[in-house]
Design an enzyme around this catalytic site. Structure first.
Site, PDB file in Angstrom:
ATOM      1  N   LYS A  96      -2.273  -1.567  -3.734  1.00  0.00           N
ATOM      2  CA  LYS A  96      -3.111  -0.547  -3.851  1.00  0.00           C
ATOM      3  C   LYS A  96      -2.040   0.728  -3.730  1.00  0.00           C
ATOM      4  CE  LYS A  96      -6.484   1.888  -0.880  1.00  0.00           C
ATOM      5  NZ  LYS A  96      -6.981   1.854   0.562  1.00  0.00           N
ATOM      6  N   LYS A 151       0.827  -1.302   0.029  1.00  0.00           N
ATOM      7  CA  LYS A 151       0.207  -0.239  -0.103  1.00  0.00           C
ATOM      8  C   LYS A 151       1.012   1.331   0.060  1.00  0.00           C
ATOM      9  CE  LYS A 151      -3.785   2.106   2.669  1.00  0.00           C
ATOM     10  NZ  LYS A 151      -4.729   2.104   3.917  1.00  0.00           N
TER      11      LYS A 151
END
Length: 331
Positions: A254, A201
């Site tokens: 992400k 992330k």
């Protein structure tokens, strides 16, 4: 042997032939649809920066859930917007907190629809960070206390599993979070509940509309001490490998669109199911351009989602899930 004996266009001469040789397929079963649930009654409030995405109170949510299931989408990702926040995000792990109540309702309405619970504290803390904040007495510098945060994240995951969540999806990026949550779930008797780890992330500018939706903007500083530097690729392998060794069942990258190379790298290196998160700004940019008539929204969205699958994603979390499912049915 080459042209004219070799003619690549031969396999493109009709729709049926193109369908036969198509390498990558997209279906509603690939999608997870994010939902923002909030306290109160009578709330269906469109999020200003995300046209077509809403805050839902539980009394109005049932029809939305039935529509999602009717489109063939098999999973939703729950984000909670509480009416109370504090320093330790206590609303994240209360048995009667908004995500836990929403989970029970959804499993009552649609037992076969998978509920994925976002396991983080940022929506629930008054400071907007993903864990417990400590301030250094000598320097006055504030930062997130990694290990103290793990304890609260475990409490959150267990309470979500107790409410009926099918998958726990920790998004906090604390070191050791998969090991801690896996151990907490197992100790509580939820060894069958998988962990979908937000393994890679990035500290990305593509989260802006989400912070508007989740009311989770940090009140000071940023999240760069725990989310990844967008410049780093090899570090993604270290993050993902840590999660694999700690017991993750699925890995995630992400954002997705600016990090397709990372998705491909993880696909080549690991054999766990791989999730791509088509994040809020990726959604909002397309929506804004479509509203101006600058592009064909349907064509752009389906091509983008297909690109994520082609890069290696097995699962795509996307705010376009309902629209994409309809378009795929029509096609």
């Amino acid at each position: 042997m080459g042209f004219p004996v070799v003619r690549n266009r031969r396999l493109r001469t009709s729709s049926a032939l193109r369908n036969l040789v198509r390498e990558t397929m997209l279906s509603a079963h690939d999608f997870i649809y994010p939902i923002f649930v909030t306290e109160g009654t009578g709330v269906k409030e469109e999020i200003r920066s995300m046209p077509g995405v809403y805050h839902w109170s539980l009394d109005l949510l049932e029809d939305e859930i039935k529509e999602i299931a009717g489109l063939g989408i098999q999973a939703v990702l729950l984000f909670g917007v509480p009416d109370h926040k504090d320093e330790v995000g206590s609303e994240a792990y209360g048995n009667h907190s908004i995500v836990q109540r929403a989970t029970r309702k959804i499993k009552e309405w649609q037992p076969d629809l998978l509920v994925v619970a976002d396991t983080c504290l940022c929506q629930f803390t008054s400071h907007g960070h993903c864990g417990v904040v400590r301030r250094d007495e000598l320097t006055g510098r504030a930062d997130v206390d990694n290990d103290a945060s793990l304890e609260l994240l475990v409490k959150t995951a267990v309470s979500q599993a107790e409410a009926g969540a099918d998958i726990i999806a920790p998004s906090n990026m604390m070191d050791g979070f998969v090991q801690a949550i896996r151990g907490g779930l197992d100790d509580a008797g939820f060894e069958h509940v998988p962990v979908m780890s937000y393994s890679v992330k990035y500290a990305s500018a593509f989260y802006g509309p989400f912070r508007d939706a989740a009311h989770s903007t940090p009140q000071f500083g940023d999240r760069r001490t725990y989310q990844m530097d967008p410049a780093n690729l090899r570090e993604a392998l270290r993050e993902a490998e840590s999660d694999v060794l700690e017991g993750a069942d699925m890995l995630m990258v992400k954002p997705a669109l600016a990090y397709l190379d990372v998705i491909r790298l993880l696909k080549e290196q690991f054999d766990l199911p791989l999730v791509a998160y088509n994040v809020s700004a990726e959604y909002s940019m397309v929506k804004a351009a479509a509203l101006q008539g600058w592009l064909d929204e349907r064509a752009i969205v389906l091509e983008t989602l297909l690109g994520m699958k082609r890069a290696g994603a097995d699962i795509i979390i996307t705010y376009f899930a309902k629209d994409a499912a309809r378009w795929l049915q029509d096609r």
